[in-house]
Each structure stands twice: as C-alpha cells, then as structure tokens.
Design an enzyme around this catalytic site. Sequence first.
Site, PDB file in Angstrom:
ATOM      1  N   SER A   1      26.964  59.331   3.259  1.00  0.00           N
ATOM      2  CA  SER A   1      26.541  59.155   4.648  1.00  0.00           C
ATOM      3  C   SER A   1      27.179  60.225   5.509  1.00  0.00           C
ATOM      4  O   SER A   1      28.285  60.711   5.225  1.00  0.00           O
ATOM      5  CB  SER A   1      26.960  57.767   5.150  1.00  0.00           C
ATOM      6  OG  SER A   1      26.812  57.662   6.553  1.00  0.00           O
TER       7      SER A   1
ATOM      8  N   TYR B   1      33.284  51.193   6.516  1.00  0.00           N
ATOM      9  CA  TYR B   1      32.150  51.819   5.837  1.00  0.00           C
ATOM     10  C   TYR B   1      32.362  53.325   5.719  1.00  0.00           C
ATOM     11  O   TYR B   1      32.165  53.919   4.650  1.00  0.00           O
ATOM     12  CB  TYR B   1      30.872  51.518   6.603  1.00  0.00           C
ATOM     13  CG  TYR B   1      29.661  52.293   6.147  1.00  0.00           C
ATOM     14  CD1 TYR B   1      28.942  51.902   5.022  1.00  0.00           C
ATOM     15  CD2 TYR B   1      29.218  53.413   6.859  1.00  0.00           C
ATOM     16  CE1 TYR B   1      27.826  52.612   4.602  1.00  0.00           C
ATOM     17  CE2 TYR B   1      28.102  54.126   6.453  1.00  0.00           C
ATOM     18  CZ  TYR B   1      27.405  53.719   5.322  1.00  0.00           C
ATOM     19  OH  TYR B   1      26.307  54.435   4.913  1.00  0.00           O
TER      20      TYR B   1
END
Length: 267
Positions: free
Chosen positions: A143, A156
């Site tokens: 990501s 995350y």
Amino acid sequence: MGRFSGKVALVTGSTQGLGQAIAERLVEEGLEGLVVTGRNTERGETVAARLNGECRTVFIAADLAEPDAPARLIDETDRAFGRVDVLVNAAGDSHRGTIEDTSTELFDHLMAVNVRAPFMLMQGAIRVMRREGIEGTIVNIASIASHGGPPYLTAYSTTKGALVILTRNVAHSVAWDRIRVNALNIGWMDSPAEHVIRERFHGGDPQWLEKAEASQPFGRLLKTPEVARAVAFLASDDSGMMTGAAVDFNQIVVGTEPGPAPRPADR
C-alpha cells in the site's frame, strides 16, 4: 498462447475485489491452473466455477488469520497441481486503528493477515518452486500507506511497511534461484472492500465515491482491473529480471505537497 500459458497461480483474497480481478486477468492471459482462496465459501465457489471453464480452477477456503492456513494452502495447491509458478498475496485487512486506540488484539490480527500469512505463503511457495526448478514470481499487494500513512491507519501502515521490507529481503534471498519477488504499493482504490470501509468507519455517505473521485488529480480512484494488469506485468516475463521492487501505483506523488497543481494557463 498467453503470458501465463502452462503456469499455475495461487491468488489469495481472490473471492472478490482486487484478488478476483487479478485471478481473472491471469486466466485471461492463458493460465493453466488457479487456486482461488478466501473466507467466503459461497463467493469462492462461484468464482471458481465460472473460471473453471477457461482454466482448471479449485477453491480452497482459508482464513489467513489462522496460523496453519498458509501451509495448508500451499499443501493443497501442491496436491492439486504439483507446482506453483505464481503467488499473489492480495488478501489483506485495512481495519482502522490509531496509535491511541489500537488494541493488542487488533494489532496482532493485522500482523497475522498482512505480514505473517504472506511470509509463510512465500516460504511454502518457494520450497515448491525450488523442488520443481521453477523460476517463479511472487507479487505482494502492499500500500502507498507503507510510506507512513494517515493517523487512522497506524497499525495497517506498519504492516504494509513490514511487507515491503519482507519483499526486498526475500527477493535478495532467492535471487540465485531466479525467483522474483516484487510489491505493488497501491493507492486509493474503488473496490467492494472500500465501500464496506466507508460504510463502517467513515459515516456511510452514499455519495462518497463521487466526492472522492472529484478530489483526485485524474478525476477517479484506481479501479481493480487496472491494478490487476499491473500485477500481471510484475508476475510475467515482461518485467524481466525486475525483483525486490516496491512500485508506487498511485496518482499522488509521495513527498509532494497536497493540493491541486497550477494549470498551464495559470503559470
């Protein structure tokens, strides 16, 4: 003949969204064998049944938060096909959590799904590749948050940063086996999971997508088919000897100031 003719792929998180789009793209490009996997049995069996007409496809239900799930996935893939040429770690959990409110349980869950599972899946896939003399490819879906991320994605972002480092380390570890390992740092994407997240964590505005896309330089969010094309490139011979790379696939350039750039007429 396609780029994946004669090859077998295991794609995690492939019962919906990006994982499903990746599986479909690989099949479209000539894949011979495919393992679809995820937690939702009904969706998984539906995807597998549809793709089975074009490529021998099996569905294996698995929850990657469970410690033994990765080894079982590799074992069952090996039993079904006797090889693994391509591993795509597309499954992930983007549950919100800040430095202030992330519980130990949530942190451990995110690490298990986003880091431990890809680690163990790569370990198992590499063993099969080495045994069969396969110059395989592994693509990890990371990501853009791996560069730091927003405050509400502290845990995350930490897992995705770890996944990028893991990608580079493993790429170095298996370079002499000619097994290539790369990561794709994807940005804000229009997917079924993102719609659920918007409903659960961000107020559920029914017009969120329209507003979000209007705020972006290209006037839209990433779409799963275009990300799947990028994954197919990294997983195919077209990316040559490229390995250990973490490619940013995003319309906002990391390190730049936010806000619109001046148009030519305004300069």
